[in-house]
Design an enzyme around this catalytic site. Structure first.
Site, PDB file in Angstrom:
ATOM      1  N   ASP A   1      48.484   3.618 104.809  1.00  0.00           N
ATOM      2  CA  ASP A   1      47.423   4.329 105.529  1.00  0.00           C
ATOM      3  C   ASP A   1      47.748   4.457 107.011  1.00  0.00           C
ATOM      4  OD1 ASP A   1      44.740   5.581 105.599  1.00  0.00           O
ATOM      5  OD2 ASP A   1      44.340   3.940 106.978  1.00  0.00           O
TER       6      ASP A   1
ATOM      7  N   ARG B   1      48.276  12.571 109.424  1.00  0.00           N
ATOM      8  CA  ARG B   1      47.164  13.505 109.192  1.00  0.00           C
ATOM      9  C   ARG B   1      46.525  13.918 110.507  1.00  0.00           C
ATOM     10  NH1 ARG B   1      43.472  10.012 105.935  1.00  0.00           N
ATOM     11  NH2 ARG B   1      42.010  11.726 106.172  1.00  0.00           N
TER      12      ARG B   1
ATOM     13  N   LYS C   1      41.638   0.457 102.335  1.00  0.00           N
ATOM     14  CA  LYS C   1      41.516  -0.593 103.360  1.00  0.00           C
ATOM     15  C   LYS C   1      40.433  -1.602 102.982  1.00  0.00           C
ATOM     16  CE  LYS C   1      41.251   2.489 106.590  1.00  0.00           C
ATOM     17  NZ  LYS C   1      41.401   3.501 107.604  1.00  0.00           N
TER      18      LYS C   1
ATOM     19  N   SER D   1      41.890   6.622 101.970  1.00  0.00           N
ATOM     20  CA  SER D   1      42.165   5.886 103.207  1.00  0.00           C
ATOM     21  C   SER D   1      41.125   4.778 103.411  1.00  0.00           C
ATOM     22  CB  SER D   1      42.142   6.878 104.381  1.00  0.00           C
ATOM     23  OG  SER D   1      41.981   6.228 105.607  1.00  0.00           O
TER      24      SER D   1
END
Ligand code: URA
Length: 433
Positions: free
Chosen positions: A161, A168, A187, A183
């Site tokens: 990520d 991104r 996490k 994403s």
């Protein structure tokens, strides 16, 4: 397997297999797949989307791209919260101490701000000496002692990520539901929590600009969490105007201190009470949201939530004299008051406009390397729906930069007025479980 074939497959609107998604994420994390191919894949996903199975696989591959934290050394149900980002969003710093003061266990790993959105870590670091770089063992120890720790994500947590998000951010592919869902959830799952509350922001200052897309994102993330046996609930919250009044790091910490003393802005407090009530039920500390809300109101009134914040700052080596005397925070060299040019009701305070202006005043970073000016930002004197007379204060800009006339103009342009009464949107738009 060749990455180019997978890009073409997704570009043409086909489903990727689990093995193909695993090949991409593993290769991108270890550096064998270059940025340019991952950028193309992100763009293909942005346009063609992913089905639920693909999103679940992407989340799983990202979660396992690094260390998965075991929080079993912390007794009880661990709760965690994640916001999809906004302007003036200091919720975690108010909500965290509130729920911890009620007995919940919060081991939170936060990120930094980028672009117009702020990051909890930057806000915390505006407290002199405060340390957000703690090891997993130190974090667990702190949560066992005082019930709360808010630290930076360790380097080993979801490395996929870290790379993908940075990519991104510079390739116009942040606002993709499958990519945001994977994403966020990778996490949260890797950080070892039992229960998750997701604050899905919606409006001009958020990645999701309308309720339909916010709902889809929320359902997607809740389904991922539930399929992996995590109690996951999403609160859709308004981000058309900034949350609370302060935007900018130490300015927001001062607002947090006021909120913990019972003087918080209405929208911020409502979000904290609603989210906190859900968290206390998730943590099985309360049986109902009503009971939880009463408990949360009590810890604000009796000072326990404020004391918990002081304990957390102290445990993370922060200088608590700033929390006890917030006037100690440095004030920017230039303090500029912006006033209404005519009478009227405030119809809009565009969160994106205010967030970008605050960043340009020094409060945020355009690239990860930029250094933040902790004292810079904007404090709103009024919110949407308020009536102002010509000459009334609209907001105050704080900056150490000179030549900010263009930025001041942007702030003024973020406002819209109406001759007729206007009602602000409620901060809680919907709850999805
Ligand atoms: N927050 C995240 O953690 N990831 C995203 O992709 C967007 C918001």
């Amino acid at each position: 397997m060749r990455m180019v074939d997978l890009i073409i497959k997704k570009r043409d609107g086909h489903e990727l297999t689990d093995q193909e998604i695993a090949f991409w994420i593993k290769g991108y994390t270890d550096g064998s797949i270059p940025d340019y191919q991952s950028s193309a894949m992100n763009m293909a996903i942005f346009y063609k989307g992913m089905n639920n199975r693909e999103i679940a696989t992407l989340t799983d591959c990202m979660e396992h791209s690094g260390e998965v934290i075991d929080l079993s050394a912390i007794k009880g149900i661990k709760v965690d919260k994640h916001s999809t980002g906004g302007v003036g969003d200091k919720t975690s710093l108010v909500l965290g101490p509130m729920v911890a003061a009620c007995g919940a266990k919060l081991a939170k790993m936060s990120g930094r701000g980028l672009g117009h959105t702020g990051g909890t870590l930057d806000k915390l670091e505006s407290i002199p000496n405060l340390c957000v770089r703690k090891t997993k063992e130190e974090m667990i120890d702190q949560v066992n002692k005082i019930g709360i720790a808010i630290i930076g994500q360790t380097q080993s947590l979801v490395p996929a990520d870290k790379k993908l998000y940075a990519l991104r951010d510079v390739t116009g592919t942040v606002e993709s539901i499958p990519l945001i869902a994977a994403s966020v959830m990778s996490k949260k799952l890797a950080s070892g929590t039992d229960a998750i509350i997701l604050d899905v922001t919606v409006g001009e200052g958020a990645f999701m600009k309308n309720m339909d897309s916010a709902r889809t994102l929320a359902h997607t993330m809740v389904n991922i969490g539930k399929s992996l046996k995590r109690d996951t609930i999403a609160v859709l919250s308004d981000m058309s105007e900034p949350l609370g009044n302060a935007v900018g790091n130490s300015l927001e910490v001062k607002e947090v201190i006021a909120a913990l003393h019972g003087h918080g802005p209405k929208d911020l407090m409502e979000l904290c009470y609603t989210s906190g009530s859900i968290m206390l039920v998730q943590a099985k500390i309360c049986k109902s949201r009503e009971e939880a809300r009463n408990k949360l109101e009590e810890v604000i009134q009796n000072g326990a939530a404020f004391n918990k914040f002081v304990e957390m700052v102290e445990a993370q080596n922060g200088d608590i004299s700033y929390i006890l005397n917030p006037e100690k925070f440095e004030v920017s060299k230039n303090v500029i008051e912006l006033r209404a040019e005519k009478d009227g009701y405030i119809k809009e305070i565009n969160a994106l406009g205010i967030g970008e202006a605050a960043m340009k005043l020094g409060a945020g970073r355009e690239t990860l390397e930029d250094i933040i000016d902790m004292s810079a930002g904007i404090v709103l004197a009024h919110k949407v729906g308020d009536f102002v007379q010509k000459g009334d204060l609209l907001c105050t800009a704080y900056t150490n930069k000179e030549d900010v006339d263009n930025v001041l103009e942007e702030i003024v342009n973020a406002y819209e007025f109406s001759d007729d009464p206007v009602w602000a949107l409620p901060v809680i738009r919907e709850i999805i479980s």
